[in-house]
Design an enzyme around this catalytic site. Structure first.
Site, PDB file in Angstrom:
ATOM      1  N   TYR A   1      -8.286 -12.079   5.147  1.00 27.68           N
ATOM      2  CA  TYR A   1      -8.397 -12.941   6.095  1.00 27.68           C
ATOM      3  C   TYR A   1      -9.381 -12.194   7.019  1.00 27.68           C
ATOM      4  O   TYR A   1     -10.253 -12.944   7.780  1.00 27.68           O
ATOM      5  CB  TYR A   1      -7.337 -13.364   7.039  1.00 27.68           C
ATOM      6  CG  TYR A   1      -6.417 -13.945   5.928  1.00 27.68           C
ATOM      7  CD1 TYR A   1      -6.659 -15.535   6.092  1.00 27.68           C
ATOM      8  CD2 TYR A   1      -5.267 -13.744   5.177  1.00 27.68           C
ATOM      9  CE1 TYR A   1      -5.935 -16.549   5.522  1.00 27.68           C
ATOM     10  CE2 TYR A   1      -4.538 -14.608   4.583  1.00 27.68           C
ATOM     11  CZ  TYR A   1      -4.868 -16.070   4.590  1.00 27.68           C
ATOM     12  OH  TYR A   1      -4.019 -16.831   3.863  1.00 27.68           O
TER      13      TYR A   1
ATOM     14  N   GLU B   1      -5.985 -16.001  -1.319  1.00 22.77           N
ATOM     15  CA  GLU B   1      -6.122 -16.549  -0.022  1.00 22.77           C
ATOM     16  C   GLU B   1      -6.973 -16.277   0.985  1.00 22.77           C
ATOM     17  O   GLU B   1      -7.662 -14.996   0.788  1.00 22.77           O
ATOM     18  CB  GLU B   1      -4.500 -16.050   0.621  1.00 22.77           C
ATOM     19  CG  GLU B   1      -3.409 -16.525   0.079  1.00 22.77           C
ATOM     20  CD  GLU B   1      -2.115 -16.184   1.108  1.00 22.77           C
ATOM     21  OE1 GLU B   1      -2.318 -15.903   2.216  1.00 22.77           O
ATOM     22  OE2 GLU B   1      -1.224 -16.184   0.455  1.00 22.77           O
TER      23      GLU B   1
END
Length: 240
Positions: A133, A204
């Site tokens: 992220y 992710e």
């Protein structure tokens, strides 16, 4: 290590719990996780893969670490942070042992693999999943005092979001997470190059947005659009 989650074991300077040893127990827990993975891979490859035609791998959550300064100490700190986040779990699965940096820093607190465990580790993962992220600056905590009450404290590194008052990227609603699309390209290339061009999946990624925003802000989510465009552009660059 920090004692935030059950079984709430920790010790100073990482946390203040009623019991536990932050210098040893996290590495025992991780060792058991790695060996559980290795046993599952061994079972799947021996008994199921040939008939099912599937693949089996592992997913690692990983930031990209940039040195806070150009000093040798901070450059090494960024390397140590990666070692304690990525290499900690993947090196045993591909090279049969923990990374040298961890072994040197932790000594007897880092478990050793038995001959039977090393046999199970010979079954390499078919793919590596990357949960990524954000990127963050890494500050050395060996030569200068730091607050070690963070995830990176076990590597004697402090994660810092700003350099000279300027954030590493546009902040998101999740504390400590920034919009730094270049980190995606760097972490994917790092994993691919270090681990023998094993296929990599981004499992992710996403943009944190405050739930306090108005409906109009949530619908007209320019920040999310820019974030995804930037990260997709950089993953495309990594593929090329």
């Amino acid at each position: 290590m920090l004692g935030h989650y059950p079984p709430k074991h920790c010790s100073r300077p990482f946390g203040n719990c009623n019991s536990g040893n932050s210098h040893r127990e996290p590495y025992v827990a991780a060792h058991n996780m790695i060996m559980s993975h290795a046993a599952a891979v061994d079972n799947y490859k021996r008994n199921y893969q040939a008939t099912q035609g599937g693949s089996i791998g592992i997913v690692i959550a990983m930031k990209w670490y940039e040195p806070l300064t150009n000093s040798t100490e901070d450059i090494l700190a960024a390397r140590q942070a990666l070692s304690f986040e990525v290499d900690w779990f993947l090196d045993p699965l591909f090279f049969g042992d923990y990374p040298r940096e961890m072994r040197e820093m932790l000594s007897s607190n880092l478990p050793k693999f038995t001959s039977e465990e090393k046999r199970l580790l010979q079954n390499k993962a078919d793919f590596i999943g990357v949960n990524h992220y954000t990127a963050i600056y890494a500050k050395d905590c060996v030569s200068s005092p730091c607050d070690l009450k963070s995830y990176e404290g076990n590597a004697l590194v402090q994660a810092v979001g700003e350099r000279d008052g300027v954030a590493i990227g546009r902040p998101t609603a999740f504390h400590g997470y920034y919009d730094v699309p270049e980190g995606m390209e760097l972490i994917v290339k790092y994993v691919s190059q270090r681990y023998e061009n094993t296929p990599v999946y981004v499992t992710e990624n996403g943009y944190s947005q405050s739930s306090d925003n108005s409906t109009e802000d949530l619908i007209n989510d320019v920040g999310r659009v820019n974030y995804l465009q930037g990260y997709l552009t950089c993953i495309s660059s990594a593929v090329r």
